[in-house]
Design a protein around this motif. Structure first.
Motif, PDB file in Angstrom:
ATOM      1  N   GLU A   1       0.459  11.554   2.875  1.00  0.00           N
ATOM      2  CA  GLU A   1       1.106  13.007   3.028  1.00  0.00           C
ATOM      3  C   GLU A   1       2.357  13.021   3.731  1.00  0.00           C
ATOM      4  N   LEU A   2       2.211  12.110   4.929  1.00  0.00           N
ATOM      5  CA  LEU A   2       3.478  11.859   5.798  1.00  0.00           C
ATOM      6  C   LEU A   2       4.460  11.230   5.076  1.00  0.00           C
ATOM      7  N   LEU A   3       4.362  10.149   4.166  1.00  0.00           N
ATOM      8  CA  LEU A   3       5.406   9.463   3.435  1.00  0.00           C
ATOM      9  C   LEU A   3       6.019  10.394   2.558  1.00  0.00           C
ATOM     10  N   VAL A   4       5.363  11.412   1.834  1.00  0.00           N
ATOM     11  CA  VAL A   4       6.090  12.197   0.791  1.00  0.00           C
ATOM     12  C   VAL A   4       6.390  13.511   1.527  1.00  0.00           C
ATOM     13  N   ASN A   5       6.025  14.181   2.727  1.00  0.00           N
ATOM     14  CA  ASN A   5       6.476  15.397   3.105  1.00  0.00           C
ATOM     15  C   ASN A   5       7.170  15.149   4.268  1.00  0.00           C
ATOM     16  N   THR A   6       7.491  13.922   5.000  1.00  0.00           N
ATOM     17  CA  THR A   6       8.391  13.758   5.923  1.00  0.00           C
ATOM     18  C   THR A   6       9.514  12.830   5.820  1.00  0.00           C
ATOM     19  N   SER A   7      10.211  12.803   6.745  1.00  0.00           N
ATOM     20  CA  SER A   7      11.430  11.448   6.901  1.00  0.00           C
ATOM     21  C   SER A   7      11.000  10.461   7.707  1.00  0.00           C
ATOM     22  N   LEU A   8       9.922  10.602   8.221  1.00  0.00           N
ATOM     23  CA  LEU A   8       9.454   9.611   9.370  1.00  0.00           C
ATOM     24  C   LEU A   8       9.271   8.226   8.963  1.00  0.00           C
ATOM     25  N   THR A   9       9.851   7.318   9.585  1.00  0.00           N
ATOM     26  CA  THR A   9       9.602   5.825   9.069  1.00  0.00           C
ATOM     27  C   THR A   9       8.189   5.293   9.133  1.00  0.00           C
ATOM     28  N   VAL A  10       8.242   4.105   8.316  1.00  0.00           N
ATOM     29  CA  VAL A  10       6.839   3.580   8.154  1.00  0.00           C
ATOM     30  C   VAL A  10       6.144   3.306   9.775  1.00  0.00           C
ATOM     31  N   THR A  11       7.026   2.891  10.507  1.00  0.00           N
ATOM     32  CA  THR A  11       6.447   2.513  12.081  1.00  0.00           C
ATOM     33  C   THR A  11       6.008   3.831  12.849  1.00  0.00           C
ATOM     34  N   GLU A  12       6.870   4.834  12.428  1.00  0.00           N
ATOM     35  CA  GLU A  12       6.341   6.106  13.241  1.00  0.00           C
ATOM     36  C   GLU A  12       5.025   6.828  12.424  1.00  0.00           C
ATOM     37  N   ILE A  13       5.012   6.489  11.155  1.00  0.00           N
ATOM     38  CA  ILE A  13       3.620   6.892  10.399  1.00  0.00           C
ATOM     39  C   ILE A  13       2.719   6.275  11.011  1.00  0.00           C
TER      40      ILE A  13
ATOM     41  N   ASP B   1       1.790   4.811  13.522  1.00  0.00           N
ATOM     42  CA  ASP B   1       1.421   5.299  14.900  1.00  0.00           C
ATOM     43  C   ASP B   1       0.722   6.831  14.797  1.00  0.00           C
ATOM     44  N   ARG B   2       1.588   7.475  13.813  1.00  0.00           N
ATOM     45  CA  ARG B   2       0.738   9.035  13.784  1.00  0.00           C
ATOM     46  C   ARG B   2      -0.497   8.928  13.185  1.00  0.00           C
ATOM     47  N   VAL B   3      -0.957   7.941  12.375  1.00  0.00           N
ATOM     48  CA  VAL B   3      -2.247   8.035  11.900  1.00  0.00           C
ATOM     49  C   VAL B   3      -3.314   7.189  12.489  1.00  0.00           C
ATOM     50  N   GLY B   4      -2.953   6.805  13.711  1.00  0.00           N
ATOM     51  CA  GLY B   4      -3.681   6.059  14.650  1.00  0.00           C
ATOM     52  C   GLY B   4      -3.863   4.302  14.732  1.00  0.00           C
ATOM     53  N   TYR B   5      -2.692   3.793  14.054  1.00  0.00           N
ATOM     54  CA  TYR B   5      -2.619   2.391  14.054  1.00  0.00           C
ATOM     55  C   TYR B   5      -1.463   1.898  15.052  1.00  0.00           C
ATOM     56  N   LYS B   6      -1.479   0.892  15.660  1.00  0.00           N
ATOM     57  CA  LYS B   6      -0.742   0.451  16.696  1.00  0.00           C
ATOM     58  C   LYS B   6       0.076  -0.856  16.046  1.00  0.00           C
ATOM     59  N   ASN B   7      -0.386  -1.364  15.194  1.00  0.00           N
ATOM     60  CA  ASN B   7       0.046  -2.540  14.392  1.00  0.00           C
ATOM     61  C   ASN B   7       0.639  -2.368  13.200  1.00  0.00           C
ATOM     62  N   THR B   8       2.128  -2.248  12.993  1.00  0.00           N
ATOM     63  CA  THR B   8       2.591  -1.879  11.793  1.00  0.00           C
ATOM     64  C   THR B   8       2.297  -2.899  10.641  1.00  0.00           C
ATOM     65  N   ASP B   9       2.129  -4.229  10.822  1.00  0.00           N
ATOM     66  CA  ASP B   9       1.677  -5.269   9.945  1.00  0.00           C
ATOM     67  C   ASP B   9       0.588  -5.054   9.405  1.00  0.00           C
ATOM     68  N   PHE B  10      -0.572  -4.629  10.109  1.00  0.00           N
ATOM     69  CA  PHE B  10      -1.695  -4.506   9.626  1.00  0.00           C
ATOM     70  C   PHE B  10      -1.763  -3.103   9.002  1.00  0.00           C
ATOM     71  N   PHE B  11      -1.155  -2.212   9.300  1.00  0.00           N
ATOM     72  CA  PHE B  11      -0.961  -0.959   8.465  1.00  0.00           C
ATOM     73  C   PHE B  11      -0.421  -1.165   7.033  1.00  0.00           C
ATOM     74  N   ARG B  12       0.709  -2.054   6.923  1.00  0.00           N
ATOM     75  CA  ARG B  12       1.263  -2.264   5.592  1.00  0.00           C
ATOM     76  C   ARG B  12       0.251  -2.973   4.854  1.00  0.00           C
ATOM     77  N   SER B  13      -0.405  -4.056   5.306  1.00  0.00           N
ATOM     78  CA  SER B  13      -1.370  -4.708   4.848  1.00  0.00           C
ATOM     79  C   SER B  13      -2.421  -3.767   4.248  1.00  0.00           C
ATOM     80  N   LEU B  14      -3.122  -3.071   5.076  1.00  0.00           N
ATOM     81  CA  LEU B  14      -4.200  -2.132   4.617  1.00  0.00           C
ATOM     82  C   LEU B  14      -3.748  -1.083   3.704  1.00  0.00           C
TER      83      LEU B  14
END
Length: 297
Positions: free
Chosen positions: A250-262, A264-277
């Motif tokens: 939802e945030l990717l489509v409806n906002t201009s937040l970066t992947v790193t910011e998103i 953090d917004r959804v509860g992950y601190k590790n961007t690499d883990f988030f990308r992989s998941l």
């Protein structure tokens, strides 16, 4: 809250050698935190509030039931005294001897499961208590009947109270536990899964763990894991990951937040883990997902 300096005794609250007392009361802010030398069962009839119980602060509403064992510190507080919705409760007070008598009677009927449940609750340690939710209000109906029976003494009152008390404990046992016929060692605790799912939906971006969710449900992690998977057809971790990935979409489509910011917004601190998941769930990287969805608009 402060340490309990008040002890409510059976000599005062169960006088004249009574073994059972039933009361109805309005909770305010003046009652002290206390403990007692008898067993108390509390039924929330009306209103909302908080039960400060052995260090826990539990939100309560109609249908909540607590069995408070000997020596446990607690006090009930209403949400407010200004909203016109008082916190109204029923109390059933019992001596340990009365519960022992019920236990002996149950043993004679050879009801192994109910006998075991009674034994556990009579001898609960001081750091444990029973909390169940009576969605069908069966227990509340029984305790109301007990209250009026107690208030309007008539022929057979003691016999009727004895019958109602047994019925009440059977319902409490059924609310608290279900033992499947194919596994006598597995105790299925009643959990309000709708409430748990709602909580996860509201707090998905916080550092949720199965440990703190199990504490909210007042069950062990092991039992919570079993029940969650049985009712939701996936593990708690899988469910939380799905919710977080859905929110990130939802945030990717409806906002201009970066992947790193998103992330953090959804509860992950590790961007690499988030990308992989994210890639594992959707087969696309977050950036590729955003690009595809925006191009399709």
């Amino acid at each position: 809250m402060q340490k309990a300096n008040y002890v409510f005794t059976k000599n005062r609250h169960l006088p004249n050698d009574e073994s059972v007392q039933v009361m109805r009361s309005w909770e305010g802010f003046d009652a002290p935190i206390h403990r007692h030398d008898f067993i108390e069962i509390i039924f929330i009839e009306e209103g909302t509030g908080f039960h400060h119980l052995n260090g826990d602060k539990i939100k309560v509403q109609k249908g909540d039931i607590f069995m408070v064992p000997l020596g446990v510190e607690h006090v009930l507080r209403p949400s407010s005294i200004r909203d016109g919705q008082p916190l109204v409760i029923f109390n059933v007070l019992l001596t340990v001897d009365r519960l022992k008598k019920l236990l002996q009677e149950t043993k004679q009927l050879n009801d192994v499961d109910f006998t075991h449940w009674l034994f556990e609750n009579i001898w609960r340690q001081s750091d444990h208590y029973l909390h169940v939710k009576d969605h069908q209000m069966n227990c509340l109906s029984i305790v109301r009947s007990m209250f009026w029976e107690k208030q309007n003494q008539s022929i057979g009152t003691n016999v009727m109270l004895d019958i109602k008390l047994k019925e009440l404990f059977i319902h409490l046992a059924r609310l608290d536990s279900y033992i499947p016929s194919n596994d006598v060692n597995y105790k299925f605790y009643q959990i309000d899964m709708e409430e748990i799912v709602s909580y996860i939906g509201e707090h998905y971006n916080e550092p949720l763990t199965i440990s703190n969710i199990a504490q909210l449900a007042h069950v062990s992690e092991r039992h919570f894991s079993r029940i969650f998977k049985k009712q939701m057809n996936q593990s708690f971790t899988q469910y939380l990951q799905t919710i977080r990935i859905e929110k990130s979409c939802e945030l990717l489509v409806n906002t201009s937040l970066t992947v790193t910011e998103i992330c953090d917004r959804v509860g992950y601190k590790n961007t690499d883990f988030f990308r992989s998941l994210f890639y594992k769930k959707l087969g696309l990287t977050p950036s590729a997902y955003r690009k595809r969805l925006l191009l399709s608009v």
